[in-house]
Write a protein that holds these residues in place. Structure first.
Motif, PDB file in Angstrom:
ATOM      1  N   PHE A  24       0.813  -1.217   0.000  1.00 50.60           N
ATOM      2  CA  PHE A  24       0.000   0.000   0.000  1.00 50.60           C
ATOM      3  C   PHE A  24       0.844   1.263   0.000  1.00 50.60           C
ATOM      4  O   PHE A  24       0.312   2.362   0.029  1.00 50.60           O
ATOM      5  CB  PHE A  24      -0.950   0.015   1.199  1.00 50.60           C
ATOM      6  N   GLU A  25       2.175   1.105   0.002  1.00 53.34           N
ATOM      7  CA  GLU A  25       3.034   2.268  -0.160  1.00 53.34           C
ATOM      8  C   GLU A  25       3.033   2.738  -1.611  1.00 53.34           C
ATOM      9  O   GLU A  25       3.514   3.820  -1.904  1.00 53.34           O
ATOM     10  CB  GLU A  25       4.458   1.937   0.284  1.00 53.34           C
ATOM     11  N   TYR A  26       2.538   1.937  -2.498  1.00 50.09           N
ATOM     12  CA  TYR A  26       2.459   2.321  -3.908  1.00 50.09           C
ATOM     13  C   TYR A  26       1.226   3.177  -4.130  1.00 50.09           C
ATOM     14  O   TYR A  26       0.236   3.125  -3.397  1.00 50.09           O
ATOM     15  CB  TYR A  26       2.396   1.073  -4.786  1.00 50.09           C
ATOM     16  N   HIS A  27       1.244   3.951  -5.206  1.00 53.60           N
ATOM     17  CA  HIS A  27       0.134   4.844  -5.519  1.00 53.60           C
ATOM     18  C   HIS A  27      -1.060   4.090  -6.105  1.00 53.60           C
ATOM     19  O   HIS A  27      -2.198   4.521  -5.941  1.00 53.60           O
ATOM     20  CB  HIS A  27       0.591   5.920  -6.516  1.00 53.60           C
ATOM     21  N   MET A  28      -0.795   2.993  -6.764  1.00 55.60           N
ATOM     22  CA  MET A  28      -1.881   2.306  -7.460  1.00 55.60           C
ATOM     23  C   MET A  28      -2.995   1.849  -6.520  1.00 55.60           C
ATOM     24  O   MET A  28      -4.174   2.071  -6.801  1.00 55.60           O
ATOM     25  CB  MET A  28      -1.322   1.114  -8.250  1.00 55.60           C
ATOM     26  N   PRO A  29      -2.696   1.206  -5.399  1.00 55.15           N
ATOM     27  CA  PRO A  29      -3.782   0.810  -4.493  1.00 55.15           C
ATOM     28  C   PRO A  29      -4.576   2.002  -3.974  1.00 55.15           C
ATOM     29  O   PRO A  29      -5.806   1.943  -3.848  1.00 55.15           O
ATOM     30  CB  PRO A  29      -3.061   0.086  -3.358  1.00 55.15           C
ATOM     31  N   TYR A  30      -3.857   3.105  -3.686  1.00 56.45           N
ATOM     32  CA  TYR A  30      -4.557   4.294  -3.212  1.00 56.45           C
ATOM     33  C   TYR A  30      -5.461   4.854  -4.303  1.00 56.45           C
ATOM     34  O   TYR A  30      -6.592   5.285  -4.047  1.00 56.45           O
ATOM     35  CB  TYR A  30      -3.554   5.362  -2.766  1.00 56.45           C
ATOM     36  N   LEU A  31      -4.938   4.881  -5.529  1.00 55.10           N
ATOM     37  CA  LEU A  31      -5.731   5.400  -6.648  1.00 55.10           C
ATOM     38  C   LEU A  31      -6.986   4.560  -6.864  1.00 55.10           C
ATOM     39  O   LEU A  31      -8.072   5.101  -7.103  1.00 55.10           O
ATOM     40  CB  LEU A  31      -4.888   5.426  -7.923  1.00 55.10           C
ATOM     41  N   ALA A  32      -6.831   3.239  -6.760  1.00 53.15           N
ATOM     42  CA  ALA A  32      -7.990   2.360  -6.920  1.00 53.15           C
ATOM     43  C   ALA A  32      -9.033   2.640  -5.836  1.00 53.15           C
ATOM     44  O   ALA A  32     -10.240   2.700  -6.116  1.00 53.15           O
ATOM     45  CB  ALA A  32      -7.549   0.896  -6.855  1.00 53.15           C
ATOM     46  N   GLN A  34      -9.396   5.474  -4.210  1.00 50.88           N
ATOM     47  CA  GLN A  34      -9.962   6.809  -4.449  1.00 50.88           C
ATOM     48  C   GLN A  34     -11.051   6.756  -5.514  1.00 50.88           C
ATOM     49  O   GLN A  34     -12.137   7.332  -5.346  1.00 50.88           O
ATOM     50  CB  GLN A  34      -8.844   7.765  -4.879  1.00 50.88           C
ATOM     51  N   ILE A  35     -10.765   6.064  -6.617  1.00 48.13           N
ATOM     52  CA  ILE A  35     -11.750   5.983  -7.700  1.00 48.13           C
ATOM     53  C   ILE A  35     -12.997   5.244  -7.227  1.00 48.13           C
ATOM     54  O   ILE A  35     -14.125   5.632  -7.562  1.00 48.13           O
ATOM     55  CB  ILE A  35     -11.131   5.293  -8.937  1.00 48.13           C
ATOM     56  N   ALA A  36     -12.821   4.187  -6.440  1.00 51.33           N
ATOM     57  CA  ALA A  36     -13.976   3.441  -5.931  1.00 51.33           C
ATOM     58  C   ALA A  36     -14.860   4.327  -5.064  1.00 51.33           C
ATOM     59  O   ALA A  36     -16.092   4.319  -5.182  1.00 51.33           O
ATOM     60  CB  ALA A  36     -13.503   2.220  -5.148  1.00 51.33           C
ATOM     61  N   ILE A  37     -14.228   5.107  -4.186  1.00 46.00           N
ATOM     62  CA  ILE A  37     -14.991   6.006  -3.320  1.00 46.00           C
ATOM     63  C   ILE A  37     -15.680   7.090  -4.135  1.00 46.00           C
ATOM     64  O   ILE A  37     -16.846   7.438  -3.904  1.00 46.00           O
ATOM     65  CB  ILE A  37     -14.073   6.624  -2.248  1.00 46.00           C
ATOM     66  N   LEU A  71     -13.998  18.905   4.703  1.00 46.60           N
ATOM     67  CA  LEU A  71     -15.086  17.991   5.036  1.00 46.60           C
ATOM     68  C   LEU A  71     -14.544  16.578   5.234  1.00 46.60           C
ATOM     69  O   LEU A  71     -13.799  16.312   6.143  1.00 46.60           O
ATOM     70  CB  LEU A  71     -16.161  18.053   3.947  1.00 46.60           C
ATOM     71  N   LEU A  72     -14.920  15.634   4.327  1.00 46.41           N
ATOM     72  CA  LEU A  72     -14.577  14.229   4.548  1.00 46.41           C
ATOM     73  C   LEU A  72     -13.073  13.987   4.586  1.00 46.41           C
ATOM     74  O   LEU A  72     -12.600  13.132   5.341  1.00 46.41           O
ATOM     75  CB  LEU A  72     -15.210  13.376   3.439  1.00 46.41           C
ATOM     76  N   ARG A  73     -12.324  14.716   3.788  1.00 42.34           N
ATOM     77  CA  ARG A  73     -10.887  14.447   3.712  1.00 42.34           C
ATOM     78  C   ARG A  73     -10.173  14.797   5.007  1.00 42.34           C
ATOM     79  O   ARG A  73      -9.034  14.368   5.226  1.00 42.34           O
ATOM     80  CB  ARG A  73     -10.280  15.209   2.539  1.00 42.34           C
ATOM     81  N   SER A  74     -10.811  15.557   5.868  1.00 44.30           N
ATOM     82  CA  SER A  74     -10.188  15.883   7.148  1.00 44.30           C
ATOM     83  C   SER A  74     -10.292  14.743   8.159  1.00 44.30           C
ATOM     84  O   SER A  74      -9.610  14.749   9.180  1.00 44.30           O
ATOM     85  CB  SER A  74     -10.841  17.142   7.743  1.00 44.30           C
ATOM     86  N   SER A  75     -11.133  13.735   7.856  1.00 44.37           N
ATOM     87  CA  SER A  75     -11.284  12.601   8.771  1.00 44.37           C
ATOM     88  C   SER A  75     -10.097  11.648   8.630  1.00 44.37           C
ATOM     89  O   SER A  75      -9.501  11.541   7.550  1.00 44.37           O
ATOM     90  CB  SER A  75     -12.584  11.861   8.477  1.00 44.37           C
ATOM     91  N   PRO A  76      -9.726  10.930   9.680  1.00 46.00           N
ATOM     92  CA  PRO A  76      -8.561  10.023   9.636  1.00 46.00           C
ATOM     93  C   PRO A  76      -8.702   8.947   8.560  1.00 46.00           C
ATOM     94  O   PRO A  76      -7.717   8.585   7.913  1.00 46.00           O
ATOM     95  CB  PRO A  76      -8.528   9.414  11.042  1.00 46.00           C
ATOM     96  N   LEU A  77      -9.919   8.417   8.361  1.00 46.15           N
ATOM     97  CA  LEU A  77     -10.118   7.359   7.372  1.00 46.15           C
ATOM     98  C   LEU A  77      -9.792   7.845   5.974  1.00 46.15           C
ATOM     99  O   LEU A  77      -9.044   7.190   5.235  1.00 46.15           O
ATOM    100  CB  LEU A  77     -11.553   6.843   7.436  1.00 46.15           C
ATOM    101  N   PHE A  78     -10.304   8.990   5.606  1.00 43.99           N
ATOM    102  CA  PHE A  78     -10.083   9.502   4.257  1.00 43.99           C
ATOM    103  C   PHE A  78      -8.664  10.051   4.096  1.00 43.99           C
ATOM    104  O   PHE A  78      -8.136  10.085   2.980  1.00 43.99           O
ATOM    105  CB  PHE A  78     -11.114  10.579   3.925  1.00 43.99           C
ATOM    106  N   GLN A  79      -8.045  10.477   5.171  1.00 44.54           N
ATOM    107  CA  GLN A  79      -6.665  10.934   5.077  1.00 44.54           C
ATOM    108  C   GLN A  79      -5.729   9.793   4.685  1.00 44.54           C
ATOM    109  O   GLN A  79      -4.712  10.009   4.033  1.00 44.54           O
ATOM    110  CB  GLN A  79      -6.217  11.548   6.412  1.00 44.54           C
ATOM    111  N   LYS A  80      -6.066   8.564   5.099  1.00 43.66           N
ATOM    112  CA  LYS A  80      -5.233   7.412   4.759  1.00 43.66           C
ATOM    113  C   LYS A  80      -5.368   7.015   3.291  1.00 43.66           C
ATOM    114  O   LYS A  80      -4.481   6.356   2.737  1.00 43.66           O
ATOM    115  CB  LYS A  80      -5.614   6.229   5.650  1.00 43.66           C
ATOM    116  N   ILE A  81      -6.486   7.377   2.675  1.00 47.02           N
ATOM    117  CA  ILE A  81      -6.716   7.008   1.275  1.00 47.02           C
ATOM    118  C   ILE A  81      -6.358   8.154   0.333  1.00 47.02           C
ATOM    119  O   ILE A  81      -5.690   7.949  -0.680  1.00 47.02           O
ATOM    120  CB  ILE A  81      -8.190   6.589   1.069  1.00 47.02           C
TER     121      ILE A  81
END
Length: 806
Positions: A24-32, A34-37, A71-81
């Motif tokens: 998960f240090e790679y960008h691809m999992p994060y991008l996937a 993000q797009i799903a959300i 808004l949502l991006r300030s929450s810990p969950l969304f900050q990780k994604i």
């Protein structure tokens, strides 16, 4: 000094994938993730806004704002994604999706519309571009003067010509594709207001894109933009005069061979990527190359094939990322210290298109109400305005407050259009306020207007034969409105444009059907003097297209809507389902229509020009049967028609009143009284028919048969079918309070045809005759009311005869 945003980028060798502590240090999992959300939230917002008929990009921008840092991006969950150093990857995907979206948008624009546009549309378009740009620059100057020194954003390059240009261009835009979908959803696409808005928006959209190609290099490169403009003009000329002829020649050759293979789609994608690469090198913008390549792709079946294969992926999966990025940049905190002034500026921006449209339409004598509505529709924004603001924001040409102000005005302009237009202009259910629109109540000195709805050219032939039987006379001419029903899917504007451009060489499927339908109805009009034919197309989702049928029938004062049955005749003589959704359309049209409705089950009904037609009308009772008898009576006036009328008299078990829906004693008595009243009305009407028609015309015969139970009705119909009639005309039967018919209806495969219609249309019945099922307008009203009885008797003269056409 300008603030700079820097991202920490960790470049990791692919070979070190399994050496990493976490993939998960790679960008691809994060991008996937993000797009799903993003896709989930955009669908959620779109579902919430669906009752308000909002464009999809509104939901996507609101999703972006919800995902912003406040808004949502300030929450810990969304900050990780949604990591800060993942913004670059997100925006890269966003721009790829944008390029695909603009490419498809280019395929929707018709360059010929600029030369072929009418004077009215051109004036509205020019005024809608120039006036907002001029006044918009003044509004921007007001915003600039009031925001200086209010925040750190004043250090941005707001006071330059590039900022004025970006702001003015964005406020002058009208989104043609968004407007086309909106007009379709509001059921205004075929109205005068919708047609005027569509034509003006089509020209305005083309002007906007031309100005974007010419002016955006100056926005991005300043004075050096002149070199980009010259090179871009040369490139566009090469595309249109060198590349396009070769592309058209290649496509035409493949279309003639009826070969469209998947590799051709790959060639299109390669050409698209090459064009965006060239325009980026020339210093314009990648979307310019995508748009130009969309313009040079030949219209027709090949373009339809491209849209079918790319539209959902581009418009619904990767393009939303761009709109979300636009929403993420909204920063209302910048406006909190001057929110009142910001609100005034937003409202001023929203009025520019309305003001310019009022000024343009004043010289054409358009009513103020329609001009206001047209101005509101021209306020609809699309992707081009967002591209301009995105460029200005990315290059720090506009401050965060300026960007938020303009984006807010764009959202407000687009959001309010649908509710206001829907409230003011949408046709309402006011059918009952007018005189009943039925064949039975048609006057002898008025033309008969019918709306014949068809999906295919094959169905058009059957509708023409029915229309021919409803013959036109000097006293009562026939006016047929042929309505081609087209399912609206995917890119709405491209479909509308394909139909508007009748000179397209390689017609798309629906346009090819329309061409054949038009030829058939025009030939019918030429062959029958006194008959008028008008052909229109209704674009809509099948779930709501019945509203188009209702609205057009009400607008044209039609007395009868004709619908094709959802099954068609096969080679072995049986009926086979053509499209299941067509049945849903029939059911929806039957629900609260503005006039009588006929369902035509075509088993190869011949034309009266070639053969004589033998018709059997089956009369049991009720208002629908009276309407069916009226239709048959009118057809009997044709010299090629021989009419037989059978009245089935019900006795014993077959005559028992259905009291299942009446629990109380008063309800039971009411049901019995209603049934007696209906019998009296049936007797009066049949008596009028026998006196005026049967006794005065040798081609009309009347006979009766008795039925004592359910089986007798089926047996009678089976025996009669041995006479091989060409056409059965029956009533749908709503309102009959008879227990035997209610039991038969429970076993019907298609209750919309009624008991008799369902029996005659069943493959198991084995008939080779066509069937026309009639539902009379107002037949679902409770029997025995004074108003209905009065309306019935108003149509009967003092001697008992009916005031109708014989």
């Amino acid at each position: 000094m300008d603030k700079q945003l820097c991202y920490r980028m960790n470049v990791i060798s692919v070979n070190e994938f399994w050496q990493s502590d976490s993939s998960f240090e790679y960008h691809m999992p994060y991008l996937a993730g993000q797009i799903a959300i993003v896709l989930f939230l955009t669908r959620l917002f779109h579902y919430v806004l669906k009752p308000l008929r909002q464009p999809q990009f509104v939901a996507e921008i609101l999703t972006g704002f919800a995902l912003s840092k406040d808004l949502l991006r300030s929450s810990p969950l969304f900050q990780k994604i949604f990591l800060e150093d993942g913004v670059l990857t997100e925006e890269t995907i966003a721009n790829i999706g944008l390029a695909f979206y603009v490419f498809l948008t280019g395929m929707e624009v018709n360059p010929k519309s600029l030369l072929q546009s009418r004077k009215k549309a051109t004036c509205i378009s020019v005024a809608g571009v120039i006036i907002p740009m001029v006044i918009g620059a003044g509004i921007f100057r007001l915003h600039q003067a009031t925001s200086k020194g209010k925040s750190e954003t004043s250090s941005f390059d707001d006071n330059t010509f590039r900022a004025y240009l970006s702001w003015s261009l964005a406020v002058s835009v009208t989104g043609f594709s968004v407007l086309a979908r909106m007009l379709s959803d509001l059921k205004l696409l075929y109205t005068r207001l919708g047609e005027a808005a569509l034509n003006a928006a089509m020209v305005t959209d083309l002007y906007n894109w031309l100005m974007f190609m010419i002016l955006i290099p100056f926005v991005t490169n300043g004075a050096l933009g002149v070199y980009s403009v010259v090179c871009t003009v040369v490139f566009v000329g090469f595309c249109f005069y060198v590349a396009r002829p070769q592309l058209v020649k290649f496509i035409d050759q493949k279309i003639e061979q009826e070969v469209i293979e998947p590799q051709y789609l790959m060639l299109v994608v390669v050409g698209f990527l090459l064009c965006i690469c060239i325009t980026d090198i020339l210093g314009t913008h990648t979307t310019v190359g995508a748009f130009v390549f969309g313009l040079i792709v030949p219209r027709g079946r090949f373009a339809d094939y491209i849209i079918d294969n790319l539209d959902y992926f581009a418009s619904s999966i990767i393009a939303p990322v761009f709109f979300v990025v636009c929403g993420e940049r909204l920063d209302f905190a910048e406006l909190k210290d001057q929110w009142l002034l910001s609100l005034v500026i937003i409202l001023m921006l929203c009025t520019l298109k309305v003001f310019s449209t009022l000024a343009a339409t004043f010289f054409f004598g358009m009513p103020i109400r329609n001009s206001m509505g047209l101005g509101l529709l021209m306020n609809t924004k699309g992707v081009l305005a967002l591209i301009i603001l995105n460029i200005a924001s990315s290059r720090k040409i506009l401050s965060s407050s300026s960007y938020t102000l303009m984006m807010s005005s764009i959202l407000l302009m687009t959001i309010v259009v649908s509710p206001i237009i829907n409230w003011v202009y949408k046709p309402r259910k006011r059918f009952a306020e007018f005189k009943l629109r039925t064949i039975q109540k048609s006057r002898i000195d008025l033309e008969l207007r019918i709306l014949a709805s068809v999906h295919t050219a094959r169905q058009a032939i059957g509708m023409i034969n029915i229309s021919e039987a409803l013959h036109s006379s000097k006293v009562s001419p026939l006016h047929v409105f042929a309505l081609h029903l087209v399912e609206l899917t995917g890119r709405s504007a491209s479909l509308v444009l394909a139909h508007l451009d009748s000179r397209t060489q390689n017609l798309i499927k629906s346009q090819e059907e329309l061409e054949n339908i038009t030829k058939s109805f025009e030939a019918f009009e030429d062959e029958h003097a006194g008959t008028k034919v008008q052909i229109q197309t209704a674009f809509s989702n099948y779930s709501t297209i019945h509203e188009d049928v209702h609205n057009l029938a009400e607008e044209k004062n039609a007395s009868l809507i004709l619908l094709p049955f959802h099954k068609h005749l096969t080679a072995d003589g049986s009926l086979e389902t053509a499209h299941n959704a067509h049945r849903d359309i029939i059911i929806n049209v039957l629900n609260d229509p503005p006039c009588s409705v006929g369902i035509f089950v075509d088993r190869g009904l011949g034309s009266l020009s070639d053969v004589n037609m033998h018709i059997l009308m089956v009369f049991i009772g009720g208002p629908d049967d009276q309407e069916a008898l009226s239709v048959a009576w009118r057809m009997a006036g044709h010299s090629g028609v021989k009419l037989s009328v059978l009245r089935i008299l019900l006795f014993d078990e077959a005559a028992e009143v259905d009291t299942s829906d009446h629990d109380e004693a008063g309800g039971l008595l009411s049901a019995i009284m209603d049934n007696e009243h209906q019998k009296d009305w049936d007797d009066d009407y049949v008596s009028s028919f026998r006196i005026l028609a049967v006794n005065n015309d040798d081609s009309i015969t009347y006979f009766e048969k008795d039925a004592h139970n359910c089986d007798d009705i089926s047996r009678i119909l089976t025996d009669l079918d041995k006479n091989h009639y060409d056409l059965y005309i029956v009533g749908q039967g709503k309102g009959r309070n008879l227990l035997a018919l209610s039991k038969l209806l429970e076993w019907s495969d298609f209750p919309e045809l009624g008991v008799v219609g369902d029996i005659l249309s069943a493959n198991t019945f084995g008939s080779s005759s066509s069937v026309l099922v009639l539902q009379q307008f107002g037949s679902v009203v409770a029997f025995g009311t004074t108003k209905q009885y009065t309306n019935h008797m108003d149509n009967v003269s003092s001697d008992g005869s009916e005031n109708r056409i014989v």
